[in-house]
Each structure stands twice: as structure tokens, then as C-alpha cells.
Design a protein around this motif. Structure first.
Motif, short mmCIF file in Angstrom:
data_model
loop_
_atom_site.label_atom_id
_atom_site.label_comp_id
_atom_site.label_asym_id
_atom_site.label_seq_id
_atom_site.Cartn_x
_atom_site.Cartn_y
_atom_site.Cartn_z
N PRO A 87 0.81 -1.23 0.00
CA PRO A 87 0.00 0.00 0.00
C PRO A 87 0.84 1.27 0.00
O PRO A 87 0.53 2.22 -0.72
CB PRO A 87 -0.83 -0.13 1.29
CG PRO A 87 -0.93 -1.59 1.53
CD PRO A 87 0.41 -2.14 1.07
N HIS B 155 1.00 4.05 -3.01
CA HIS B 155 0.73 5.47 -2.71
C HIS B 155 1.83 6.33 -3.32
O HIS B 155 1.57 7.32 -4.01
CB HIS B 155 0.66 5.68 -1.20
CG HIS B 155 0.40 7.10 -0.81
ND1 HIS B 155 1.41 8.03 -0.69
CD2 HIS B 155 -0.75 7.76 -0.53
CE1 HIS B 155 0.90 9.20 -0.35
NE2 HIS B 155 -0.42 9.05 -0.24
N PHE C 129 -3.70 3.24 1.86
CA PHE C 129 -2.63 3.92 1.15
C PHE C 129 -2.12 5.05 2.01
O PHE C 129 -2.87 5.92 2.43
CB PHE C 129 -3.14 4.49 -0.19
CG PHE C 129 -3.45 3.43 -1.19
CD1 PHE C 129 -2.44 2.77 -1.87
CD2 PHE C 129 -4.76 3.09 -1.46
CE1 PHE C 129 -2.74 1.79 -2.80
CE2 PHE C 129 -5.07 2.12 -2.38
CZ PHE C 129 -4.05 1.46 -3.05
N SER D 171 -7.16 0.85 -5.15
CA SER D 171 -7.50 0.12 -3.92
C SER D 171 -8.49 -1.00 -4.22
O SER D 171 -8.43 -2.07 -3.61
CB SER D 171 -8.05 1.06 -2.85
OG SER D 171 -9.28 1.60 -3.24
#
Length: 165
Positions: A119, A123, A153, A143
Motif C-alpha cells: 500500500p 501510494h 494507502f 484500492s
């Protein structure tokens, strides 16, 4: 060395190799619905397929194969409206055993450090892609594909550190 072959994705018949099924039998995973891939273009889907040849051994039936690695992406791709146009690259092995243990044990162990912080990596990559004006899915779409909450994230802090590829 495996032989390579390209075939239309929807023409293939495959099942997990029985030994792969046994290797994966202790895996803990949640059964979930497949993410919606409608927003992904045909070119993007084909790029994904091109980047991950499918490791298989032949079965007795023509164009029938045993998968030598878990590949849930195949079911996802077959659900896309353009799936009939997709071409899959197969790596056809003569013996399943060395490939089974390599792809079920060694490869995940090698990639663990990179993907345990996925995650945060996504990001960072999404932010950088936006700053470069690349066309990208939005945070909610990413996502959805990862099947995690958009709130998962978050920025990578220096204490989590390391370089990411």
C-alpha cells in the motif's frame, strides 16, 4: 529451458497442477469477489499478460495445460469484455517439479520484502505518476484492484525506509 508459445487467452484450458494444489492447500486467504477491471484498457491488460508468462506443463488434451503457479489474474482477465482479443504467453516446461518449488517457495520469499509494504509503495508510485502527468487509475480504482481500503494507502516514512523498485 521452457518452450514458449502464444495463444489467445480464451482458447486455453487449464487447471492447477495437482502438486501445486497440495502446496497451496495450507494458504490462508479470503474468498472475495473479483475486482472490476472494466476501466482498464485492452492495451493495459495485454501489457499485464505480456509481463507475466504463464508457467505450465502440457496435458494429454490439445491446448490443455496444468498451471505451475497460482495465477488468479487469469480469471480476472477472462471477465473483461476484451478478453477474447488477449494473447497469453506460455512457458511450457517438460518437468513440473523444479518449477513448482521455485514458483511456490523461492519466488515469494524473494519478493516478500518488496511487497509487504505494497500500500505504501502504491501510494508513492501513484503520487509520482500524477506529478509526471501519466494517465493513471485513481486511488479508489487502485484500492479496488488491490482489494484493500483506500485509507490503507499512506506515505512511506523514513523509518520504514529502503529503496523501492
Amino acid at each position: 529451458m521452457p518452450k514458449t508459445k502464444k495463444l489467445p487467452l480464451n482458447s486455453l484450458e487449464w487447471h492447477q497442477h495437482p502438486k501445486l494444489t497440495t502446496l497451496l492447500s495450507g494458504d490462508c486467504h479470503q474468498l472475495s469477489t473479483l475486482p472490476d477491471l472494466q476501466f482498464i484498457s485492452f492495451a493495459q491488460l495485454q501489457s499485464i499478460l505480456d509481463s507475466c508468462p504463464i508457467p505450465v506443463v502440457k496435458r494429454a488434451k490439445v491446448d490443455a495445460y496444468y498451471l505451475l503457479a497460482p495465477m488468479p489474474i487469469l480469471k480476472q482477465l477472462l471477465g473483461h469484455p476484451d478478453s477474447h482479443k488477449l494473447t497469453a504467453s506460455l512457458n511450457i516446461y517438460s518437468e513440473p517439479e523444479p518449477t513448482l518449488s521455485t514458483l511456490a517457495l523461492i519466488k515469494p520469499a524473494l519478493f516478500y520484502q518488496k511487497y509487504k509494504r505494497l500500500p505504501e509503495i502504491l501510494h508513492s508510485r501513484l503520487d509520482k505518476a500524477k506529478s509526471m502527468n501519466l494517465v493513471t487509475p485513481n486511488k479508489n480504482q487502485i484500492s479496488q484492484l488491490a482489494q484493500i481500503s483506500p485509507s490503507a494507502f499512506r506515505k512511506i516514512t523514513h523509518s520504514q525506509g529502503g529503496s523501492h523498485g
